[in-house]
Design a protein around this motif. Structure first.
Motif, mmCIF file in Angstrom:
data_model
loop_
_atom_site.group_PDB
_atom_site.id
_atom_site.type_symbol
_atom_site.label_atom_id
_atom_site.label_comp_id
_atom_site.label_asym_id
_atom_site.label_seq_id
_atom_site.Cartn_x
_atom_site.Cartn_y
_atom_site.Cartn_z
ATOM 1 N N PRO A 64 0.794 -1.128 0.138
ATOM 2 C CA PRO A 64 0.073 -0.045 -0.161
ATOM 3 C C PRO A 64 0.829 1.439 -0.126
ATOM 4 O O PRO A 64 0.399 2.279 -0.559
ATOM 5 N N ILE A 65 1.904 1.281 0.687
ATOM 6 C CA ILE A 65 2.830 2.568 0.643
ATOM 7 C C ILE A 65 3.295 2.614 -0.945
ATOM 8 O O ILE A 65 3.197 3.890 -1.208
ATOM 9 N N ARG A 66 3.891 1.624 -1.397
ATOM 10 C CA ARG A 66 4.452 1.802 -2.458
ATOM 11 C C ARG A 66 3.218 2.293 -3.605
ATOM 12 O O ARG A 66 3.618 3.178 -4.537
ATOM 13 N N GLU A 67 2.313 1.649 -3.425
ATOM 14 C CA GLU A 67 1.152 2.128 -4.610
ATOM 15 C C GLU A 67 0.517 3.498 -4.293
ATOM 16 O O GLU A 67 0.497 4.175 -5.200
ATOM 17 N N GLU A 68 0.536 3.894 -3.051
ATOM 18 C CA GLU A 68 0.354 5.351 -2.831
ATOM 19 C C GLU A 68 1.379 6.250 -3.602
ATOM 20 O O GLU A 68 0.848 7.275 -4.149
ATOM 21 N N VAL A 69 2.723 5.976 -3.519
ATOM 22 C CA VAL A 69 3.545 6.815 -3.819
ATOM 23 C C VAL A 69 3.536 6.667 -5.584
ATOM 24 O O VAL A 69 3.415 7.852 -6.277
ATOM 25 N N CYS B 36 10.668 -2.017 0.340
ATOM 26 C CA CYS B 36 9.747 -1.042 -0.157
ATOM 27 C C CYS B 36 10.390 0.477 -0.175
ATOM 28 O O CYS B 36 10.167 1.240 -1.372
ATOM 29 N N LEU B 37 11.231 0.767 0.823
ATOM 30 C CA LEU B 37 11.942 2.151 0.605
ATOM 31 C C LEU B 37 12.980 2.289 -0.420
ATOM 32 O O LEU B 37 12.974 3.384 -1.340
ATOM 33 N N LEU B 38 13.702 1.293 -0.807
ATOM 34 C CA LEU B 38 14.351 1.198 -1.919
ATOM 35 C C LEU B 38 13.679 1.218 -3.208
ATOM 36 O O LEU B 38 14.136 1.690 -4.210
ATOM 37 N N GLN B 39 12.752 0.374 -3.334
ATOM 38 C CA GLN B 39 11.923 0.638 -4.347
ATOM 39 C C GLN B 39 11.221 1.955 -4.912
ATOM 40 O O GLN B 39 11.295 2.433 -5.681
ATOM 41 N N ILE B 40 10.700 2.751 -3.663
ATOM 42 C CA ILE B 40 10.054 3.919 -3.966
ATOM 43 C C ILE B 40 11.283 4.857 -4.478
ATOM 44 O O ILE B 40 11.331 5.579 -5.317
ATOM 45 N N GLN B 41 12.579 4.770 -3.807
ATOM 46 C CA GLN B 41 13.791 5.463 -4.285
ATOM 47 C C GLN B 41 14.117 5.307 -5.707
ATOM 48 O O GLN B 41 14.177 6.161 -6.442
ATOM 49 N N ASP B 42 13.993 4.061 -5.979
ATOM 50 C CA ASP B 42 14.248 3.715 -7.563
ATOM 51 C C ASP B 42 13.221 4.266 -8.259
ATOM 52 O O ASP B 42 13.610 4.810 -9.328
ATOM 53 N N HIS B 43 12.019 4.229 -7.954
ATOM 54 C CA HIS B 43 10.899 4.725 -8.716
ATOM 55 C C HIS B 43 10.913 6.178 -8.743
ATOM 56 O O HIS B 43 11.029 6.860 -10.055
ATOM 57 N N CYS B 44 11.322 7.004 -7.807
ATOM 58 C CA CYS B 44 11.602 8.302 -8.038
ATOM 59 C C CYS B 44 12.770 8.807 -8.958
ATOM 60 O O CYS B 44 12.753 9.793 -9.581
ATOM 61 N N ARG B 45 14.101 8.076 -8.695
ATOM 62 C CA ARG B 45 15.137 8.225 -9.621
ATOM 63 C C ARG B 45 14.727 8.071 -11.058
ATOM 64 O O ARG B 45 15.258 8.974 -11.720
ATOM 65 N N ARG B 46 13.968 6.820 -11.157
ATOM 66 C CA ARG B 46 13.706 6.955 -12.794
ATOM 67 C C ARG B 46 12.529 8.031 -13.296
ATOM 68 O O ARG B 46 12.744 8.384 -14.585
ATOM 69 N N LEU B 47 12.033 8.549 -12.386
ATOM 70 C CA LEU B 47 11.104 9.706 -12.887
ATOM 71 C C LEU B 47 11.798 11.122 -12.583
ATOM 72 O O LEU B 47 11.159 11.969 -13.097
ATOM 73 N N GLY B 48 12.986 11.192 -11.937
ATOM 74 C CA GLY B 48 13.462 12.373 -11.901
ATOM 75 C C GLY B 48 13.230 13.178 -10.659
ATOM 76 O O GLY B 48 13.419 14.377 -10.494
ATOM 77 N N ALA B 49 12.448 12.333 -9.819
ATOM 78 C CA ALA B 49 12.010 12.989 -8.641
ATOM 79 C C ALA B 49 12.791 12.760 -7.323
ATOM 80 O O ALA B 49 13.728 11.948 -7.312
ATOM 81 N N GLY B 50 12.941 13.956 -6.314
ATOM 82 C CA GLY B 50 13.593 13.486 -5.159
ATOM 83 C C GLY B 50 12.643 12.726 -4.342
ATOM 84 O O GLY B 50 11.771 12.543 -4.228
ATOM 85 N N MET B 51 13.553 12.187 -3.075
ATOM 86 C CA MET B 51 12.994 11.420 -2.047
ATOM 87 C C MET B 51 13.678 11.753 -0.897
ATOM 88 O O MET B 51 14.935 11.751 -0.836
#
Length: 120
Positions: free
Chosen positions: A31-36, A65-80
């Protein structure tokens, strides 16, 4: 299970603040990952701040989960960033040698201000 709460904020409304539950574990990771993934603005200067002030437990699935969110942000050019991380969780990240992998701020307000300043 309690739904994950989040809101967008910042000067341009492109910073997603996600309030993490007390336990970032198997039952809460998806749920955390899906929310992001669902709510992260698709815009220049977008960022995610994970509000960790209520977190008392993170297991291996939570770390993933935290690492996947970080990778998702990196792919989109977003900060985390992580905000309000309790000392026990910082110590756990340090044991895993992940303490320097995540930007950390004392509070959500500090993290949002840092992302807003970086955009200027």
């Amino acid at each position: 299970m309690t739904p994950i709460r989040s809101e967008t904020t910042g000067q341009t409304g492109t910073i997603l603040v996600v309030q993490l539950p007390g336990a970032v574990v198997d039952e809460t990771a998806v749920p955390i990952r899906e929310e992001v993934v669902r709510r992260l603005p698709n815009a220049d200067g977008a960022a995610v701040v994970l509000d960790c002030r209520d977190v008392y437990l993170v297991n291996s699935i939570g770390i993933t989960c935290l690492l996947q969110i970080q990778d998702h942000c990196r792919r989109l050019g977003a900060g985390m960033a992580l905000a309000g991380v309790p000392a026990s969780i910082v110590a756990f990240l340090r044991q895993l040698k992940l303490d320097s992998r995540f930007a950390r701020y004392d509070s959500v307000d500090d993290a949002v201000a840092a992302f807003d300043r970086a955009r200027e």
